[in-house]
Design a protein around this motif. Structure first.
Motif, mmCIF file in Angstrom:
data_model
loop_
_atom_site.group_PDB
_atom_site.id
_atom_site.type_symbol
_atom_site.label_atom_id
_atom_site.label_comp_id
_atom_site.label_asym_id
_atom_site.label_seq_id
_atom_site.Cartn_x
_atom_site.Cartn_y
_atom_site.Cartn_z
ATOM 1 N N SER A 82 0.841 -1.205 0.000
ATOM 2 C CA SER A 82 0.000 0.000 0.000
ATOM 3 C C SER A 82 0.870 1.246 0.000
ATOM 4 O O SER A 82 0.516 2.257 -0.585
ATOM 5 C CB SER A 82 -0.946 0.003 1.204
ATOM 6 N N HIS A 83 2.011 1.164 0.682
ATOM 7 C CA HIS A 83 2.960 2.278 0.687
ATOM 8 C C HIS A 83 4.259 1.774 1.284
ATOM 9 O O HIS A 83 4.331 0.630 1.736
ATOM 10 C CB HIS A 83 2.398 3.498 1.407
ATOM 11 N N ILE A 84 5.274 2.614 1.284
ATOM 12 C CA ILE A 84 6.594 2.095 1.645
ATOM 13 C C ILE A 84 7.035 2.480 3.050
ATOM 14 O O ILE A 84 8.224 2.492 3.329
ATOM 15 C CB ILE A 84 7.667 2.494 0.601
ATOM 16 N N HIS A 85 6.097 2.766 3.941
ATOM 17 C CA HIS A 85 6.496 2.828 5.349
ATOM 18 C C HIS A 85 6.942 1.425 5.772
ATOM 19 O O HIS A 85 6.392 0.424 5.313
ATOM 20 C CB HIS A 85 5.330 3.327 6.218
ATOM 21 N N LEU A 86 7.940 1.390 6.662
ATOM 22 C CA LEU A 86 8.608 0.111 6.927
ATOM 23 C C LEU A 86 7.715 -0.921 7.602
ATOM 24 O O LEU A 86 7.989 -2.111 7.514
ATOM 25 C CB LEU A 86 9.844 0.325 7.803
ATOM 26 N N ASP A 87 6.638 -0.472 8.272
ATOM 27 C CA ASP A 87 5.750 -1.455 8.903
ATOM 28 C C ASP A 87 4.853 -2.149 7.874
ATOM 29 O O ASP A 87 4.121 -3.079 8.213
ATOM 30 C CB ASP A 87 4.918 -0.817 10.024
ATOM 31 N N HIS A 88 4.921 -1.708 6.624
ATOM 32 C CA HIS A 88 4.167 -2.354 5.544
ATOM 33 C C HIS A 88 5.080 -3.050 4.540
ATOM 34 O O HIS A 88 4.768 -4.118 4.040
ATOM 35 C CB HIS A 88 3.329 -1.312 4.774
ATOM 36 N N ALA A 89 6.196 -2.388 4.224
ATOM 37 C CA ALA A 89 6.976 -2.766 3.049
ATOM 38 C C ALA A 89 8.388 -3.233 3.364
ATOM 39 O O ALA A 89 9.099 -3.680 2.463
ATOM 40 C CB ALA A 89 7.058 -1.568 2.101
ATOM 41 N N GLY A 125 -2.787 10.953 1.027
ATOM 42 C CA GLY A 125 -3.341 11.585 2.235
ATOM 43 C C GLY A 125 -2.496 11.172 3.423
ATOM 44 O O GLY A 125 -1.834 11.990 4.050
ATOM 45 N N HIS A 126 -2.494 9.863 3.722
ATOM 46 C CA HIS A 126 -1.595 9.332 4.765
ATOM 47 C C HIS A 126 -0.143 9.471 4.291
ATOM 48 O O HIS A 126 0.736 9.859 5.047
ATOM 49 C CB HIS A 126 -1.950 7.873 5.032
ATOM 50 N N ALA A 127 0.079 9.114 3.043
ATOM 51 C CA ALA A 127 1.401 9.260 2.410
ATOM 52 C C ALA A 127 1.149 9.629 0.959
ATOM 53 O O ALA A 127 0.111 9.282 0.402
ATOM 54 C CB ALA A 127 2.183 7.959 2.496
ATOM 55 N N GLY A 167 -4.634 -0.246 3.385
ATOM 56 C CA GLY A 167 -3.370 0.126 4.026
ATOM 57 C C GLY A 167 -3.613 0.956 5.275
ATOM 58 O O GLY A 167 -4.338 0.541 6.173
ATOM 59 N N ASP A 168 -3.056 2.171 5.310
ATOM 60 C CA ASP A 168 -3.232 3.069 6.459
ATOM 61 C C ASP A 168 -4.175 4.229 6.164
ATOM 62 O O ASP A 168 -4.330 5.128 6.991
ATOM 63 C CB ASP A 168 -1.878 3.668 6.869
ATOM 64 N N SER A 169 -4.808 4.225 4.998
ATOM 65 C CA SER A 169 -5.527 5.422 4.560
ATOM 66 C C SER A 169 -6.860 5.634 5.273
ATOM 67 O O SER A 169 -7.408 6.731 5.228
ATOM 68 C CB SER A 169 -5.753 5.365 3.044
HETATM 69 ZN ZN LIG Z 1 2.009 4.262 7.034
#
Ligand SMILES: [Zn+2]
Length: 318
Positions: free
Chosen positions: A70-77, A159-161, A178-180
């Protein structure tokens, strides 16, 4: 230890990444199809749990077709490079806006280290790179063909990222956000917005939520953690909560544009969104890790500062 898995409707399986050694922090979702897709893999330090869970579900190394981030924050990617190595046919699907950071994560890791500090060594780990030809940078309207008539529509959902995408399985109405939409983990009575620095943007975040409501999804799956039901009410709640957090932060920011003051004001107003189960040893730690007041305050304050400087606009028509 393999992450625990849970069968959900429409051939979807939740895989608990056991991030930070806790349950129900970050979920991956496996979409079963001739060309299966995994949505999110969690951080590098817990990705072996996900790879083991996929193996236990009968996935051979050649089987996984896509890893969607969903995005490249480390808790996801963060574990993307490890998943790509374990499943050599898989393409890693990520917003074209963030794709280069996956090929060369040096900057991503350095900035994450500034934000996370020692949690980089205990919870997240460095994002492992993915070879360029394996990365599929996508934009709004792109479609993944999973075979057997199953497709995943990809939506650009900033929005979130600013590099956030979501995936919509139109046939089953399953929307992976994701986090949106925010965060709702055990012990949380309501959805909490996720407004971290440096990208959080109120107008884009609300526009993304409005767009989701227009899709009328049957189910909405959060990365942190799991489905929220009913979907339409959850999306309305997310939008209301985001507005309330923003108003609270803005009022505090007008008094003193200081992080501690904004964080304390948010904590004072919203502490009772969380009613931890006294029998759940991780309840408070889980919320502190993924939905802390400081991180949300920092993102809201940065947005307010940028808006005051005229560097982002509050206009709806951009
Ligand atoms: Zn995030």
């Amino acid at each position: 230890m393999a992450g625990t898995t849970e069968a959900l409707p429409a051939g979807i399986r939740a895989i608990d990444t056991h991030t930070a050694g806790m349950t129900q922090v970050t979920a991956g979702y496996l979409i079963e199809a001739p060309r299966p897709a995994l949505i999110e893999c969690g951080p590098a330090l817990s990705v072996d749990n996900v790879i083991s869970a996929l193996r236990e579900l009968g996935m051979d190394p050649d089987d996984l077709a896509y890893l969607v981030l969903s995005h490249i924050h480390l808790d996801h990617a963060g574990g993307a490079g490890d998943v790509a190595a374990a499943f050599p046919n898989a393409h890693v699907v990520v917003s074209e806006v963030g794709a280069r950071h996956l090929v060369d994560p040096e900057k991503l890791n350095a900035s994450s280290r500034r934000v996370y500090g020692e949690l980089m060594d205990t919870v997240y780990g460095d994002c492992t790179p993915v070879e360029q030809p394996r990365v599929l940078g996508v934009g709004d309207g792109d479609v993944l063909d999973l075979g057997g008539g199953r497709r995943l529509d990809l939506l650009y959902t900033p929005g979130h990222a600013k590099h956030h995408i979501s995936a919509f399985d139109r046939d089953s109405g399953s929307l992976f956000v994701g986090d949106s939409v925010g965060v709702k983990m055990p012990g949380m009575r309501v959805i909490r917005p996720a407004t971290p620095p440096p990208d959080f943007d109120l107008v884009l975040a609300q526009r993304t939520l409005t767009r989701y409501r227009g899709l009328a999804p049957a189910r909405v799956y959060l990365a942190h953690y799991g489905p929220v039901d009913p979907a339409d009410e959850a999306l309305a709640e997310a939008s209301e909560r985001l507005a309330a957090w923003f108003e609270t932060a803005e009022a505090a920011w007008r008094e003193h544009s200081e992080l501690d003051h904004i964080a304390e004001t948010l904590a004072y107003r919203f502490a009772d969104d969380v009613v931890p189960d006294p029998d759940d040893p991780d309840a408070e730690r889980r919320v502190r890790l993924l939905s802390g007041f400081e991180s949300n305050a920092a993102g809201l304050m940065r947005y307010l500062d940028l808006r005051a400087e005229g560097r982002v606009t509050a206009a709806e028509d951009r």
